[in-house]
Each structure stands twice: as structure tokens, then as C-alpha cells.
Design a protein around this motif. Structure first.
Motif, PDB file in Angstrom:
ATOM      1  N   LEU A 146     -16.200 -26.958  99.501  1.00  0.00           N
ATOM      2  CA  LEU A 146     -16.319 -27.507  98.155  1.00  0.00           C
ATOM      3  C   LEU A 146     -17.433 -26.827  97.372  1.00  0.00           C
ATOM      4  CD1 LEU A 146     -14.928 -29.791  96.529  1.00  0.00           C
ATOM      5  CD2 LEU A 146     -16.791 -31.288  97.249  1.00  0.00           C
ATOM      6  N   LEU A 147     -18.490 -26.391  98.080  1.00  0.00           N
ATOM      7  CA  LEU A 147     -19.640 -25.755  97.429  1.00  0.00           C
ATOM      8  C   LEU A 147     -19.663 -24.248  97.637  1.00  0.00           C
ATOM      9  CD1 LEU A 147     -22.340 -28.412  98.428  1.00  0.00           C
ATOM     10  CD2 LEU A 147     -21.008 -28.282  96.321  1.00  0.00           C
ATOM     11  N   SER A 148     -18.543 -23.679  98.000  1.00  0.00           N
ATOM     12  CA  SER A 148     -18.457 -22.239  98.258  1.00  0.00           C
ATOM     13  C   SER A 148     -18.687 -21.434  96.981  1.00  0.00           C
ATOM     14  CB  SER A 148     -17.071 -21.903  98.822  1.00  0.00           C
ATOM     15  OG  SER A 148     -16.856 -20.506  98.842  1.00  0.00           O
ATOM     16  N   PRO A 149     -19.337 -20.247  97.084  1.00  0.00           N
ATOM     17  CA  PRO A 149     -19.494 -19.389  95.896  1.00  0.00           C
ATOM     18  C   PRO A 149     -18.169 -18.768  95.446  1.00  0.00           C
ATOM     19  CG  PRO A 149     -20.324 -18.282  97.861  1.00  0.00           C
ATOM     20  CD  PRO A 149     -20.032 -19.695  98.257  1.00  0.00           C
ATOM     21  N   ASP A 150     -17.172 -18.780  96.301  1.00  0.00           N
ATOM     22  CA  ASP A 150     -15.848 -18.274  95.956  1.00  0.00           C
ATOM     23  C   ASP A 150     -15.164 -19.274  95.026  1.00  0.00           C
ATOM     24  OD1 ASP A 150     -13.285 -17.287  95.836  1.00  0.00           O
ATOM     25  OD2 ASP A 150     -12.896 -17.374  97.983  1.00  0.00           O
ATOM     26  N   PHE A 151     -14.614 -18.794  93.915  1.00  0.00           N
ATOM     27  CA  PHE A 151     -14.003 -19.721  92.957  1.00  0.00           C
ATOM     28  C   PHE A 151     -12.774 -20.409  93.545  1.00  0.00           C
ATOM     29  CE2 PHE A 151     -11.607 -15.821  92.042  1.00  0.00           C
ATOM     30  CZ  PHE A 151     -10.326 -16.277  91.839  1.00  0.00           C
ATOM     31  N   ARG A 152     -12.238 -19.899  94.646  1.00  0.00           N
ATOM     32  CA  ARG A 152     -11.107 -20.547  95.304  1.00  0.00           C
ATOM     33  C   ARG A 152     -11.555 -21.525  96.395  1.00  0.00           C
ATOM     34  NH1 ARG A 152      -8.689 -15.408  94.120  1.00  0.00           N
ATOM     35  NH2 ARG A 152      -6.683 -15.669  93.076  1.00  0.00           N
ATOM     36  N   GLY A 153     -12.851 -21.785  96.509  1.00  0.00           N
ATOM     37  CA  GLY A 153     -13.357 -22.659  97.563  1.00  0.00           C
ATOM     38  C   GLY A 153     -12.761 -24.054  97.524  1.00  0.00           C
ATOM     39  N   ALA A 154     -12.726 -24.660  96.324  1.00  0.00           N
ATOM     40  CA  ALA A 154     -12.177 -26.015  96.192  1.00  0.00           C
ATOM     41  C   ALA A 154     -10.692 -26.029  96.546  1.00  0.00           C
ATOM     42  CB  ALA A 154     -12.393 -26.537  94.779  1.00  0.00           C
ATOM     43  N   GLU A 155      -9.974 -24.998  96.119  1.00  0.00           N
ATOM     44  CA  GLU A 155      -8.540 -24.899  96.437  1.00  0.00           C
ATOM     45  C   GLU A 155      -8.339 -24.835  97.947  1.00  0.00           C
ATOM     46  OE1 GLU A 155      -4.877 -21.662  95.893  1.00  0.00           O
ATOM     47  OE2 GLU A 155      -6.819 -21.323  94.928  1.00  0.00           O
ATOM     48  N   GLN A 156      -9.144 -24.014  98.632  1.00  0.00           N
ATOM     49  CA  GLN A 156      -9.033 -23.892 100.085  1.00  0.00           C
ATOM     50  C   GLN A 156      -9.398 -25.206 100.770  1.00  0.00           C
ATOM     51  OE1 GLN A 156     -11.621 -20.536 100.624  1.00  0.00           O
ATOM     52  NE2 GLN A 156     -10.084 -19.054  99.956  1.00  0.00           N
ATOM     53  N   ALA A 201      -4.229 -30.011  92.367  1.00  0.00           N
ATOM     54  CA  ALA A 201      -3.893 -28.622  92.042  1.00  0.00           C
ATOM     55  C   ALA A 201      -3.788 -28.417  90.536  1.00  0.00           C
ATOM     56  CB  ALA A 201      -2.584 -28.231  92.727  1.00  0.00           C
ATOM     57  N   ARG A 202      -3.222 -29.397  89.810  1.00  0.00           N
ATOM     58  CA  ARG A 202      -3.110 -29.267  88.349  1.00  0.00           C
ATOM     59  C   ARG A 202      -4.482 -29.216  87.696  1.00  0.00           C
ATOM     60  NH1 ARG A 202       1.453 -32.799  88.770  1.00  0.00           N
ATOM     61  NH2 ARG A 202       0.194 -34.608  88.175  1.00  0.00           N
ATOM     62  N   GLN A 203      -5.432 -29.992  88.219  1.00  0.00           N
ATOM     63  CA  GLN A 203      -6.786 -29.979  87.680  1.00  0.00           C
ATOM     64  C   GLN A 203      -7.454 -28.625  87.895  1.00  0.00           C
ATOM     65  OE1 GLN A 203      -8.440 -32.046  85.795  1.00  0.00           O
ATOM     66  NE2 GLN A 203     -10.329 -30.819  85.841  1.00  0.00           N
ATOM     67  N   ILE A 204      -7.283 -28.058  89.090  1.00  0.00           N
ATOM     68  CA  ILE A 204      -7.861 -26.746  89.372  1.00  0.00           C
ATOM     69  C   ILE A 204      -7.241 -25.676  88.475  1.00  0.00           C
ATOM     70  CG2 ILE A 204      -7.970 -24.915  91.112  1.00  0.00           C
ATOM     71  CD1 ILE A 204      -8.468 -26.997  93.197  1.00  0.00           C
ATOM     72  N   LEU A 205      -5.932 -25.736  88.284  1.00  0.00           N
ATOM     73  CA  LEU A 205      -5.267 -24.777  87.402  1.00  0.00           C
ATOM     74  C   LEU A 205      -5.783 -24.907  85.969  1.00  0.00           C
ATOM     75  CD1 LEU A 205      -1.583 -24.939  88.691  1.00  0.00           C
ATOM     76  CD2 LEU A 205      -3.105 -22.953  88.754  1.00  0.00           C
ATOM     77  N   ASN A 206      -6.033 -26.122  85.525  1.00  0.00           N
ATOM     78  CA  ASN A 206      -6.561 -26.338  84.174  1.00  0.00           C
ATOM     79  C   ASN A 206      -7.956 -25.714  84.036  1.00  0.00           C
ATOM     80  OD1 ASN A 206      -6.436 -27.541  81.504  1.00  0.00           O
ATOM     81  ND2 ASN A 206      -7.965 -29.000  82.237  1.00  0.00           N
ATOM     82  N   GLU A 207      -8.782 -25.853  85.075  1.00  0.00           N
ATOM     83  CA  GLU A 207     -10.119 -25.247  85.051  1.00  0.00           C
ATOM     84  C   GLU A 207     -10.013 -23.722  85.047  1.00  0.00           C
ATOM     85  OE1 GLU A 207     -12.268 -26.805  88.360  1.00  0.00           O
ATOM     86  OE2 GLU A 207     -12.347 -28.854  87.557  1.00  0.00           O
ATOM     87  N   ARG A 208      -9.081 -23.173  85.828  1.00  0.00           N
ATOM     88  CA  ARG A 208      -8.907 -21.717  85.878  1.00  0.00           C
ATOM     89  C   ARG A 208      -8.471 -21.171  84.516  1.00  0.00           C
ATOM     90  NH1 ARG A 208      -6.978 -20.325  91.177  1.00  0.00           N
ATOM     91  NH2 ARG A 208      -8.371 -21.333  92.665  1.00  0.00           N
ATOM     92  N   LYS A 209      -7.646 -21.928  83.821  1.00  0.00           N
ATOM     93  CA  LYS A 209      -7.178 -21.483  82.510  1.00  0.00           C
ATOM     94  C   LYS A 209      -8.334 -21.385  81.527  1.00  0.00           C
ATOM     95  CE  LYS A 209      -3.606 -22.498  79.061  1.00  0.00           C
ATOM     96  NZ  LYS A 209      -2.472 -23.411  78.709  1.00  0.00           N
ATOM     97  N   HIS A 210      -9.218 -22.374  81.542  1.00  0.00           N
ATOM     98  CA  HIS A 210     -10.347 -22.394  80.604  1.00  0.00           C
ATOM     99  C   HIS A 210     -11.406 -21.349  80.963  1.00  0.00           C
ATOM    100  CE1 HIS A 210      -9.235 -25.760  78.038  1.00  0.00           C
ATOM    101  NE2 HIS A 210      -8.859 -26.420  79.114  1.00  0.00           N
ATOM    102  N   THR A 211     -11.504 -20.989  82.234  1.00  0.00           N
ATOM    103  CA  THR A 211     -12.519 -20.015  82.663  1.00  0.00           C
ATOM    104  C   THR A 211     -11.944 -18.610  82.833  1.00  0.00           C
ATOM    105  OG1 THR A 211     -12.146 -20.744  84.957  1.00  0.00           O
ATOM    106  CG2 THR A 211     -13.997 -21.718  83.766  1.00  0.00           C
ATOM    107  N   GLN A 212     -10.696 -18.416  82.428  1.00  0.00           N
ATOM    108  CA  GLN A 212     -10.051 -17.092  82.459  1.00  0.00           C
ATOM    109  C   GLN A 212     -10.057 -16.486  83.862  1.00  0.00           C
ATOM    110  OE1 GLN A 212     -12.384 -15.062  79.446  1.00  0.00           O
ATOM    111  NE2 GLN A 212     -11.057 -15.793  77.794  1.00  0.00           N
ATOM    112  N   LEU A 213      -9.563 -17.269  84.815  1.00  0.00           N
ATOM    113  CA  LEU A 213      -9.469 -16.840  86.203  1.00  0.00           C
ATOM    114  C   LEU A 213      -8.010 -16.829  86.633  1.00  0.00           C
ATOM    115  CD1 LEU A 213     -12.470 -18.854  87.713  1.00  0.00           C
ATOM    116  CD2 LEU A 213     -12.305 -16.354  87.580  1.00  0.00           C
ATOM    117  N   PRO A 214      -7.682 -16.114  87.734  1.00  0.00           N
ATOM    118  CA  PRO A 214      -6.305 -16.120  88.232  1.00  0.00           C
ATOM    119  C   PRO A 214      -5.839 -17.552  88.484  1.00  0.00           C
ATOM    120  CG  PRO A 214      -7.605 -14.439  89.362  1.00  0.00           C
ATOM    121  CD  PRO A 214      -8.566 -15.253  88.538  1.00  0.00           C
ATOM    122  N   PRO A 215      -4.560 -17.839  88.208  1.00  0.00           N
ATOM    123  CA  PRO A 215      -3.477 -16.898  87.901  1.00  0.00           C
ATOM    124  C   PRO A 215      -3.289 -16.605  86.401  1.00  0.00           C
ATOM    125  CG  PRO A 215      -2.571 -19.089  88.195  1.00  0.00           C
ATOM    126  CD  PRO A 215      -4.052 -19.205  88.449  1.00  0.00           C
TER     127      PRO A 215
END
Length: 316
Positions: A146-156, A201-215
Motif C-alpha cells: 500500500l505504501l510502495s513507491p511504485d504507482f502500481r503498489g495499491a493495485e498489486q 479498481a475503478r477508483q484507482i483508474l480514476n486516480e491514474r486518469k487525473h495523474t496522467q499514468l497508464p493506461p
């Protein structure tokens, strides 16, 4: 009982001065193992003996931080009375005790046959196993991902919790899942536990959209490593300049780096990354296709280990 860390404790520290046992070859602490008793780096496999006093202040007050599979196994044996009968029913499943597929199957067959037992393990237990009578899963220390420096940490973290929790109650018997966390109020953890993986997963995707991250945006990460840090940094600087000459920075393409990797030193090699984010996949690939041949022909690329990940799975 699931935990991501093997060994007894994550690190050995001095209570008096704060010294900790670090690997000489890596930017990482040495993990304490009890069976047999030694310190080991889980990145380069360097091993050393366990000392009795601090090498910095000579204090004998050395203590451990963090827990691993060995310590949980010891706690369970002590809690259950540490009798031979109980000990036989506590099965640790990690790389230290299951060095072959046959060894793994031998331990798992006890649980599959319905013999009362407790499994203590790492990700080797997370998926692909069916235990008809398993009704309780305990997940220890969910905060690591949850506290990983990788932006996919929460997803994992969400994927892993869902996989591990799925081991309980797979047939007629109802299953119970207990999640241990030092941050139970974290919004993403609360969303996962109370609303399920799809809302999570929808919440994480929403955050990725606002921060211009994949996908929503596309990413390429150049990695360079060398026993001389300046070689890796210089190579990535050359790559960065070449990229900017072909496609200058703009609202549609961003460059970051060179910066140290999340774990800068591993096995005596210094690691750095250069990140490229682009709103358009075609633009990104066209830029990279022009730069890669230039990099491959540069003399410094022969002395530096380098690679590129497109839409990389991690940033470490």
C-alpha cells in the motif's frame, strides 16, 4: 497465515545508537534468519553471521524489526504449547523450506487431505491452490504494498489480497478473512474491504486518469546500471537529450530523470532510471524507434547495462 516476507525478521538494529545491519553490496537491510541462524540479503544473497553486540557502539542491546514467516511459525508454536503434535500441524511454506516442487506438494497435500493444520507462507500460497477445508485466512502486514513507491503498489495490494482471501471458503464451508494493517483507515483499503475489487479498481483508474499514468497515458522507462554510478547517469543523460532533440517536452510528452531507482544499489551495481510519459502511443513509439539505434551504437552503452520497458510493470 500469509505474509510477503520470509526469514525471521526484516532487520537487526541497535537499540542504543540506531545502527542496523545493512548489506555491503545493496541498498537494503540484511534479513535475520533463524534456521540456520544468519543474516542474508534477499537481493544479492550475501550472507553473514549474526553478531552479539553493535559494531558501532559495542552495545549488546540488539533487537529485531519486522516479522517474517519464521517468526510467525515460532509464535504459533509457542501459542499452541509447542508440543510435538502441534508442531507437526504448523507447516511453513516459503523458498527456504520448499526448494523443490516435490517438497512443496508434500506440504500442501497435508492441507488438501483435510488434516487439521496451519499453513504459514509467502506468495507461494497466494494462487493456484485449492484447499477444500480451509476456512480461515489471516493476511499480515498489508501496508508493505500500500505504501510502495511504485504507482502500481495499491493495485498489486488489491490483487494479492483478493487472491489470498480466495483460498478460504471455496466449497461448502464458510470462509473468514482477517486483514492486519497499521493503517486500517486508508481509503483504498476501506474501499476494497467494504465495496469489493471492482469499485476499488475503478477508483484507482480514476486516480491514474487525473495523474496522467497508464493506461490513460503511455510510459517508457529506461534503466541503466553500472558499478560506476556516473556511467549509468551519463548514459541516461545522453538518452534524455537525444529524446528531447527528436520530440521536445510538451503538454503531450514529459521526461523525468535520470533519477535513482527505488533501490539504488543492488549487488554492487548502481541503478538509475529515465521516465518518459506520452499521451499518444504512436508518438512515443516513433520517438523511441529513432533513439534506440543511436543508444545501441554509443560506446558508453557497451560499458553500462541498460534496458527499456514500454508501459513498464514497475518503476523500481
Amino acid at each position: 497465515v500469509f505474509i510477503k516476507r520470509r526469514g525471521y525478521a526484516q532487520s537487526l538494529i541497535c537499540h542504543s545508537c540506531g545502527w542496523s545491519a545493512q548489506c555491503f553490496s545493496c541498498d537494503a537491510p540484511m534479513t535475520l534468519h533463524r534456521q540456520p541462524r544468519h543474516l542474508r540479503c534477499h537481493h544479492c544473497d550475501r550472507q553473514s553471521r549474526v553478531i552479539d553486540q553493535c559494531p558501532q557502539c559495542a552495545s549488546p542491546e540488539l533487537s529485531t524489526q519486522g516479522v517474517g514467516t519464521e517468526q510467525i511459525e515460532d509464535i504459533l508454536k509457542a501459542t499452541l504449547g509447542n508440543t510435538d503434535e502441534n508442531s507437526e500441524h504448523i507447516l511453513r511454506v516459503d523458498r527456504d523450506v520448499t526448494t523443490s516442487k516435490q517438497g512443496l506438494e508434500k506440504r500442501l497435500s497435508v492441507a488438501r487431505e483435510g488434516t487439521p493444520c496451519i499453513l504459514v507462507g509467502t506468495q507461494m500460497l497466494a494462487k493456484g491452490h485449492h484447499f477444500p477445508n480451509l476456512t480461515l485466512v489471516i493476511i499480515v502486514n498489508t501496508d508493505q504494498s500500500l505504501l510502495s513507491p511504485d504507482f502500481r503498489g495499491a493495485e498489486q495490494m488489491g490483487q494479492l489480497l483478493t487472491q489470498v482471501a480466495g483460498r478460504a471458503g471455496r466449497e461448502a464451508k464458510q470462509g473468514t478473512v482477517v486483514v492486519q494493517s497499521h493503517r486500517p483507515e486508508h481509503p483504498l483499503l476501506q474501499l476494497l474491504l467494504n465495496k469489493g475489487y471492482h469499485r476499488f479498481a475503478r477508483q484507482i483508474l480514476n486516480e491514474r486518469k487525473h495523474t496522467q499514468l497508464p493506461p490513460y497515458w503511455h510510459m517508457a522507462i529506461f534503466r541503466a546500471e553500472s558499478k560506476r554510478a556516473e556511467n549509468a547517469i551519463t548514459l541516461l543523460k545522453l538518452i534524455s537529450q537525444a529524446l528531447k532533440n527528436i520530440t521536445p517536452p510538451s503538454p503531450n510528452i514529459h521526461y523525468l530523470g535520470p533519477i535513482p531507482a527505488a533501490r539504488e544499489k543492488v549487488n554492487d551495481r548502481f541503478r538509475f532510471i529515465l521516465q518518459v510519459k506520452c499521451a499518444n502511443r504512436t508518438l512515443l513509439h516513433n520517438t523511441l524507434s529513432q533513439v534506440l539505434p543511436m543508444v545501441d551504437q554509443h560506446a558508453l552503452s557497451k560499458r553500462t547495462r541498460w534496458s527499456i520497458d514500454i508501459d513498464a510493470l514497475e518503476t523500481s
